[in-house]
Design an enzyme around this catalytic site. Sequence first.
Site, PDB file in Angstrom:
ATOM      1  N   ILE A   1       0.864   1.770   4.634  1.00 35.62           N
ATOM      2  CA  ILE A   1       1.562   1.067   3.560  1.00 35.62           C
ATOM      3  C   ILE A   1       1.165  -0.408   3.571  1.00 35.62           C
ATOM      4  CG2 ILE A   1       3.628   0.406   4.864  1.00 35.62           C
ATOM      5  CD1 ILE A   1       5.276   1.295   2.373  1.00 35.62           C
TER       6      ILE A   1
ATOM      7  N   GLY B   1       0.886   5.355   7.120  1.00 34.79           N
ATOM      8  CA  GLY B   1       0.867   6.179   5.903  1.00 34.79           C
ATOM      9  C   GLY B   1      -0.406   6.998   5.773  1.00 34.79           C
TER      10      GLY B   1
ATOM     11  N   ASP C   1       0.344  10.166   7.398  1.00 37.94           N
ATOM     12  CA  ASP C   1       1.196  10.962   6.508  1.00 37.94           C
ATOM     13  C   ASP C   1       0.323  11.701   5.497  1.00 37.94           C
ATOM     14  OD1 ASP C   1       3.988  10.160   7.229  1.00 37.94           O
ATOM     15  OD2 ASP C   1       3.330   8.179   6.608  1.00 37.94           O
TER      16      ASP C   1
ATOM     17  N   GLU D   1       4.175   3.536  12.822  1.00 36.53           N
ATOM     18  CA  GLU D   1       5.556   3.200  12.445  1.00 36.53           C
ATOM     19  C   GLU D   1       6.400   2.815  13.653  1.00 36.53           C
ATOM     20  OE1 GLU D   1       3.708   5.545  11.189  1.00 36.53           O
ATOM     21  OE2 GLU D   1       4.173   5.943   9.084  1.00 36.53           O
TER      22      GLU D   1
ATOM     23  N   ASP E   1       8.508   8.040   7.920  1.00 31.97           N
ATOM     24  CA  ASP E   1       9.400   8.748   6.982  1.00 31.97           C
ATOM     25  C   ASP E   1       8.691   9.392   5.793  1.00 31.97           C
ATOM     26  OD1 ASP E   1       8.717   6.355   5.833  1.00 31.97           O
ATOM     27  OD2 ASP E   1      10.763   5.669   5.441  1.00 31.97           O
TER      28      ASP E   1
HETATM   29  C1  LIG Z   1       5.878   4.134   5.562  1.00 31.03           C
HETATM   30  C2  LIG Z   1       4.572   3.788   6.081  1.00 31.03           C
HETATM   31  C3  LIG Z   1       4.452   2.960   7.164  1.00 31.03           C
HETATM   32  C4  LIG Z   1       3.167   2.522   7.639  1.00 31.03           C
HETATM   33  O1  LIG Z   1       2.113   2.786   7.053  1.00 31.03           O
HETATM   34  S1  LIG Z   1       3.194   1.582   9.075  1.00 31.03           S
HETATM   35  C5  LIG Z   1       1.563   1.042   9.304  1.00 31.03           C
HETATM   36  C6  LIG Z   1       1.243  -0.204   8.510  1.00 31.03           C
HETATM   37  N1  LIG Z   1      -0.119  -0.585   8.755  1.00 31.03           N
HETATM   38  C7  LIG Z   1      -0.492  -1.402   9.781  1.00 31.03           C
HETATM   39  O2  LIG Z   1       0.310  -1.866  10.565  1.00 31.03           O
HETATM   40  C8  LIG Z   1      -1.953  -1.725   9.881  1.00 31.03           C
HETATM   41  C9  LIG Z   1      -2.163  -3.205   9.936  1.00 31.03           C
HETATM   42  N2  LIG Z   1      -3.585  -3.523   9.905  1.00 31.03           N
HETATM   43  C10 LIG Z   1      -4.372  -3.503  11.000  1.00 31.03           C
HETATM   44  O3  LIG Z   1      -3.973  -3.193  12.100  1.00 31.03           O
HETATM   45  C11 LIG Z   1      -5.791  -3.922  10.816  1.00 31.03           C
HETATM   46  O4  LIG Z   1      -5.876  -4.689   9.663  1.00 31.03           O
HETATM   47  C12 LIG Z   1      -6.773  -2.746  10.665  1.00 31.03           C
HETATM   48  C13 LIG Z   1      -6.880  -2.045  12.012  1.00 31.03           C
HETATM   49  C14 LIG Z   1      -6.320  -1.751   9.586  1.00 31.03           C
HETATM   50  C15 LIG Z   1      -8.163  -3.251  10.246  1.00 31.03           C
HETATM   51  O5  LIG Z   1      -8.628  -4.225  11.141  1.00 31.03           O
HETATM   52  P1  LIG Z   1     -10.009  -5.005  10.801  1.00 31.03           P
HETATM   53  O6  LIG Z   1     -11.086  -4.034  10.582  1.00 31.03           O
HETATM   54  O7  LIG Z   1     -10.191  -6.031  11.885  1.00 31.03           O
HETATM   55  O8  LIG Z   1      -9.730  -5.703   9.395  1.00 31.03           O
HETATM   56  P2  LIG Z   1      -8.673  -6.855   9.063  1.00 31.03           P
HETATM   57  O9  LIG Z   1      -9.407  -8.141   8.911  1.00 31.03           O
HETATM   58  O10 LIG Z   1      -7.522  -6.828  10.027  1.00 31.03           O
HETATM   59  O11 LIG Z   1      -8.103  -6.311   7.649  1.00 31.03           O
HETATM   60  C16 LIG Z   1      -8.775  -6.566   6.453  1.00 31.03           C
HETATM   61  C17 LIG Z   1      -7.785  -7.143   5.490  1.00 31.03           C
HETATM   62  O12 LIG Z   1      -6.856  -6.114   5.189  1.00 31.03           O
HETATM   63  C18 LIG Z   1      -5.551  -6.592   5.383  1.00 31.03           C
HETATM   64  N3  LIG Z   1      -4.684  -5.500   5.779  1.00 31.03           N
HETATM   65  C19 LIG Z   1      -4.926  -4.570   6.725  1.00 31.03           C
HETATM   66  N4  LIG Z   1      -3.932  -3.706   6.805  1.00 31.03           N
HETATM   67  C20 LIG Z   1      -3.010  -4.095   5.889  1.00 31.03           C
HETATM   68  C21 LIG Z   1      -1.741  -3.591   5.500  1.00 31.03           C
HETATM   69  N5  LIG Z   1      -1.221  -2.474   6.036  1.00 31.03           N
HETATM   70  N6  LIG Z   1      -1.077  -4.227   4.517  1.00 31.03           N
HETATM   71  C22 LIG Z   1      -1.607  -5.324   3.917  1.00 31.03           C
HETATM   72  N7  LIG Z   1      -2.802  -5.845   4.261  1.00 31.03           N
HETATM   73  C23 LIG Z   1      -3.496  -5.233   5.225  1.00 31.03           C
HETATM   74  C24 LIG Z   1      -5.694  -7.632   6.476  1.00 31.03           C
HETATM   75  O13 LIG Z   1      -4.598  -8.525   6.457  1.00 31.03           O
HETATM   76  C25 LIG Z   1      -6.986  -8.296   6.079  1.00 31.03           C
HETATM   77  O14 LIG Z   1      -6.734  -9.202   5.032  1.00 31.03           O
HETATM   78  P3  LIG Z   1      -7.310 -10.721   5.096  1.00 31.03           P
HETATM   79  O15 LIG Z   1      -8.817 -10.531   5.045  1.00 31.03           O
HETATM   80  O16 LIG Z   1      -6.764 -11.392   3.877  1.00 31.03           O
HETATM   81  O17 LIG Z   1      -6.876 -11.312   6.389  1.00 31.03           O
END
Ligand SMILES: C/C=C/C(=O)SCCNC(=O)CCNC(=O)[C@H](O)C(C)(C)COP(=O)(O)OP(=O)(O)OC[C@H]1O[C@@H](n2cnc3c(N)ncnc32)[C@H](O)[C@@H]1OP(=O)(O)O
Length: 269
Positions: A66, A121, A124, A144, A152
């Site tokens: 998400i 997600g 999911d 999560e 969820d």
């Molecule tokens: C109900 C559902 C719940 C869920 O889904 S909970 C899980 C939510 N997701 C996360 O916690 C993942 C968070 N992101 C990360 O851990 C990392 O990123 C990655 C491992 C996916 C990728 O890492 P890397 O390859 O080093 O790329 P990067 O520079 O961190 O990411 C590229 C751009 O993508 C944005 N981004 C990544 N994940 C999300 C996200 N989930 N929501 C919004 N933005 C995201 C970053 O911030 C960044 O952006 P910028 O270049 O502007 O710094």
Amino acid sequence: MTTLETFDLRIEDSIAWVYFNRPERANALNQKAWDEMKVLFEELDDNNDVRVIILSGHGKHFCAGIDLELLMNVAQFSQPCEGRKREQLRKKILALQAPINAIEQCSKPVIAAIKGGCIGGGVDIISACDMRYCTDDAYFTIKEIDMGMVADLGTLQRLPKIIPPGIAREMAYTGRNVTGLEAERIGLVNRTFASAEEMYTEVMKVAQQIASKSPLSIRGTKAILNHSRDHSVADGLDYMATWNAAMLLSDDLMEAFQAKMQKRPAVYK
Ligand SMILES: C/C=C/C(=O)SCCNC(=O)CCNC(=O)[C@H](O)C(C)(C)COP(=O)(O)OP(=O)(O)OC[C@H]1O[C@@H](n2cnc3c(N)ncnc32)[C@H](O)[C@@H]1OP(=O)(O)O
């Protein structure tokens, strides 16, 4: 087909290639993406030119779950009443589950082709797909738990029916990364590949095989497999008998018999 902002859709030879298309955000799912996913899979379900769907992501990652901005805003309410706030939140969660349900309910097989991260997600979503393939360097994370929340959107319901329940629990409680090779070993994915190119080539071969079969039989097989997963063997057999009583006597059955007699490949409409 609806114009898409957060997905890329290509349809060729009865195979729909669907890509998450926010590579600059690691394919994190904002509200638009959730909305588009639901409509897209409902439309693919209705599209007679499509017999099988491959779901993948543009860029480095399959899907980062998400969009964190959307997650932060999920607890904003227009109602002051606690009861009504909770009712709104419940509706929002159900609305996020619906696009993933649409993948499972889509009558055509959906194959996930995963490279890079498949997080939150993303897990999911792949749990609602029919089959999963990935690159060796892909990884899967039930993130999560590290966000202080219970997953969820379907992982906890579907994943323990795909992989051993104890491993699903370990993933859900620890939030650890499961690599592509481990994912193959535990049965989360059918096969892993050294490169994305190799994966796409092999996944396309599987999709082509499925697309060459009777579409009515493939749709029936998916419906029955989904039903069997959630019912007893006795209920499943009863449902099966009713299903085939309704669907067996089809043009596809005739074509399969005629093709066999004429020693030629069957061609289904
Ligand atoms: C109900 C559902 C719940 C869920 O889904 S909970 C899980 C939510 N997701 C996360 O916690 C993942 C968070 N992101 C990360 O851990 C990392 O990123 C990655 C491992 C996916 C990728 O890492 P890397 O390859 O080093 O790329 P990067 O520079 O961190 O990411 C590229 C751009 O993508 C944005 N981004 C990544 N994940 C999300 C996200 N989930 N929501 C919004 N933005 C995201 C970053 O911030 C960044 O952006 P910028 O270049 O502007 O710094």
